[in-house]
Write an enzyme that holds these catalytic residues in place. Structure first.
Site, short mmCIF file in Angstrom:
data_model
loop_
_atom_site.label_atom_id
_atom_site.label_comp_id
_atom_site.label_asym_id
_atom_site.label_seq_id
_atom_site.Cartn_x
_atom_site.Cartn_y
_atom_site.Cartn_z
CB THR A 232 -0.92 0.02 1.24
OG1 THR A 232 -1.75 -1.14 1.20
CG2 THR A 232 -1.78 1.27 1.26
CB CYS A 321 23.58 6.87 4.06
SG CYS A 321 22.48 8.15 3.45
#
Length: 378
Positions: A232, A321
């Site tokens: 979704t 990161c």
């Protein structure tokens, strides 16, 4: 007193850009959409409309068709999906971001690409060394640490001439360079971007898949995103992404990044006047308008980041990161710098709301630290 007038100064826009007010407003409005965008009833169609509006907004920024855009959790997810799709060879340089380099080097078909002293991929050498039909060439549009822009168009020509595929991480350049994903031909087959780099929310991104490009979905399931990424959709995050993309397009049209580039140049001139031995990495190459990477061999980047943080300034040492770890820059090592220099670099990255007063305050703070260090060494 720290920073400027008692407030902190944020100069780490390449790590993440502050949330734009337009994105915040769009997300708050989307929170009231109760429907699932895959449902056919009124509520579902309302949620679907939010997703498709954002898709169109991002498509306008990237000069691409909305049907080519697949929403993901970020560039890292998109990179993994493309690289794991099964290629005769996966080719990239060590200057690539971890989201590309790590999955690439773990493949059985990884081939390293060489770069020059500015970090530019040797396109001529790549072509002479042989590029075969079906190979995947990974080339970032701009490096997150140095800001150096790659020759994506030249690599894209290899796709036309040799039948290879091109994956380009456009995360840092989206919203900073007009039409950063070049019109076809010869642009990339796969383009990666993340919302939080241009003032959208964290945790949402997009993979742009050129029509006709060979791609195998990594996340099967309900068939969302036309079967290319099931699950979704993150309606709230996507709404913020779209609003940020539209605002970023306005900034480009208004010449905002020209002003940012001028501030970056002022900063570099002031630092150079104080420390003529300071290294400006990639300064002679085409760079992003907001990025400066500086190194003073022997003054560890980690130390500088902490000292500047205590003084009220947020900068970074390399990519953000790496789970908060500060270490020797793999990018600078690949560019030919020695281990000492590669451990001594910091990145200062500006944004549309950065002011000259903030730049001046940073230059003064860095100068104070530099002079303390040199006086102790004397």
């Amino acid at each position: 007193m720290t920073g400027l007038d008692g407030r902190r100064v944020y100069l780490d826009w390449n790590a993440t850009a502050p949330l734009r007010p337009e994105a915040r407003a769009a997300m708050l409005e989307a929170m009231d959409a109760v429907g699932n965008p895959s449902s056919v009833h009124t509520e579902g169609r309302a949620a679907r409309a939010i997703v498709e509006r954002a898709r169109a907004q991002l498509a306008d920024l990237l000069w691409r068709a909305p049907s080519e855009i697949v929403f993901t959790s970020g560039a890292t997810e998109g990179a993994a999906a493309v690289i794991r799709s099964g290629w005769p060879r996966v080719m990239c340089a060590e200057t690539e971001h971890d989201c590309i380099y790590e999955p690439a080097r773990r493949t059985d078909t990884y081939t390293a690409l060489s770069v020059d002293a500015d970090g530019l991929v040797d396109v001529e050498g790549l072509e002479a060394g042989g590029v075969d039909d079906g190979d995947l060439i990974c080339v970032q549009s701009a490096n997150s640490e140095t800001g150096v822009e790659q020759r994506v168009a030249a690599v894209g020509m290899l796709r036309l001439d040799h039948g290879c595929a091109v994956l380009s991480d456009m995360t840092q350049s989206v919203g900073k360079i007009e039409g950063c994903d070049l019109e076809q031909p010869p642009g990339a087959d796969f383009t990666l971007c993340s919302a939080h780099k241009l003032g959208g929310p964290k945790g949402v991104g997009a993979t742009v898949i050129r029509a006709g490009a060979d791609f195998e979905a990594e996340m099967p399931g309900g068939g969302q995103e036309t079967g290319r990424r099931s699950g979704t959709e993150n309606v709230v995050g996507i709404a913020g992404f779209g609003a940020a993309a539209e605002a970023a397009q306005r900034d480009l049209e208004d010449g905002v990044w020209d002003r940012v580039a001028a501030l970056r140049n002022i900063l570099e001139a002031r630092l150079e006047a104080v420390a003529p031995d300071l290294i400006f990495v990639g300064r002679e190459a085409e760079r992003l308008p907001n990025t400066t990477c500086i190194a003073l061999p022997g003054w560890k980047g980690e130390t500088q980041v902490m000292q500047l943080d205590l003084a009220g300034f947020a900068v970074s040492a390399g990519s953000a990161c790496s789970s908060g770890k500060v270490k020797e820059s793999r990018v600078l090592r690949a560019m030919g710098f020695d281990a000492v220099t590669a451990s001594s670099a910091i990145r200062v990255s500006l944004g549309p709301t950065t002011t000259e007063a903030e730049i001046t305050a940073f230059a003064e703070a860095w100068t104070t630290l530099y002079r303390k260090r040199t006086s102790r060494a004397a």
